[in-house]
Design an enzyme around this catalytic site. Sequence first.
Site, PDB file in Angstrom:
ATOM      1  N   GLN A  40      -8.919 -13.208   3.413  1.00 16.28           N
ATOM      2  CA  GLN A  40      -9.344 -11.824   3.221  1.00 16.28           C
ATOM      3  C   GLN A  40      -9.762 -11.621   1.767  1.00 16.28           C
ATOM      4  O   GLN A  40      -8.946 -11.292   0.908  1.00 16.28           O
ATOM      5  CB  GLN A  40      -8.232 -10.838   3.608  1.00 16.28           C
ATOM      6  CG  GLN A  40      -8.719  -9.406   3.557  1.00 16.28           C
ATOM      7  CD  GLN A  40      -7.691  -8.405   4.052  1.00 16.28           C
ATOM      8  OE1 GLN A  40      -7.446  -7.401   3.391  1.00 16.28           O
ATOM      9  NE2 GLN A  40      -7.087  -8.661   5.193  1.00 16.28           N
ATOM     10  N   TYR A  73       0.834  -1.188   0.000  1.00 18.18           N
ATOM     11  CA  TYR A  73       0.000   0.000   0.000  1.00 18.18           C
ATOM     12  C   TYR A  73       0.877   1.250   0.000  1.00 18.18           C
ATOM     13  O   TYR A  73       1.686   1.463   0.900  1.00 18.18           O
ATOM     14  CB  TYR A  73      -0.930   0.028   1.207  1.00 18.18           C
ATOM     15  CG  TYR A  73      -1.934  -1.101   1.265  1.00 18.18           C
ATOM     16  CD1 TYR A  73      -2.245  -1.871   0.145  1.00 18.18           C
ATOM     17  CD2 TYR A  73      -2.591  -1.419   2.444  1.00 18.18           C
ATOM     18  CE1 TYR A  73      -3.155  -2.912   0.196  1.00 18.18           C
ATOM     19  CE2 TYR A  73      -3.517  -2.454   2.513  1.00 18.18           C
ATOM     20  CZ  TYR A  73      -3.792  -3.193   1.383  1.00 18.18           C
ATOM     21  OH  TYR A  73      -4.702  -4.223   1.451  1.00 18.18           O
TER      22      TYR A  73
END
Length: 336
Positions: A177, A54
């Site tokens: 996830q 990220y």
Amino acid sequence: MRFRYLGNSGLKISEITYGNWLTHGSQVENDVASQCVRAALDAGVTTFDTADVYANTKAETVLGDALKGERRESLEIFTKVYWPTGPGGPNDTGLSRKHIMESINGSLRRLQTDYVDLYQAHRYDLETPLEETMQAFADLVRQGKALYIGVSEWTADQIRDGHKLATDLGIQLISSQPQYSMLWRVIEAEVIPTCRELGISQIVWSPIAQGVLSGKYLPGQAPPPGSRATDDKGGANMISRFMRDDVLTAVQRLVPIAAELELTPAQLAIAWVLANDNVAAALVGASRPEQVAENVKASGIEIPAELMARIDEALGDVVLSDPGLTIKNAPAARVR
């Protein structure tokens, strides 16, 4: 805030988990990002999810700074490994032993912690033997750098194979996830039944479908200025699959349903994913602190069966549920 066990483990996490995917280190200033983390803490959130990729590692740094001074034992900090980081060398990506071992050290340094509660394989690496990956994860658990292991966007078969190896190695693979929302239900047919069988929970991302389920995007109208659909740093690409008039029209039919429960459409969307008993947490992000305070109100909301049926009727055939979309959207080769 309610808490749920993560898989068949003794670890409890906040059912609203704060994620700093598209915002921290890239789309919002660091001080605003820190304010969002503070708002999450104030609202009772104890679980925070990030990844090394990220903002090319910057998001981990922002989260580490924002959590500095908090009692570490009162937090659950999750991160991930797979996607390219750094200058893009041949070993700066994937799930090789080399990349995993080097990546965890960088993540711990940026997060300013000695360990992460959950370390997740961010995608499945078709170019590294699964045995190599799981052995590296097992070594990290034994070194105390990660307490538990999880995966992200793996197919049911990949999860089953990974779980077997983890069990053989004496470690716990406890979470998956995936993307999951009222509009994106591709995990329901195969991933969720497999995970129920194996004692694995879902930590779902994009429960509001990148903001589409908030109801702020109207059919036939331009997106609001400053919204994710106008973001040129990655947000607009992610949301584009839902920015069709038939989808946006269907979403508007959810507004009166949310009102019956005295919820915003976004709160209804989060409560909907939490109604699935295999979901341990809904990941929510924010670009403003007040968004966190609003989203957290979805914790503990129960949607009556009648309204669940009306949600399905309202959305009709715009729902995506083909389990093959998981592998279709996965990288066919290691990304460099």
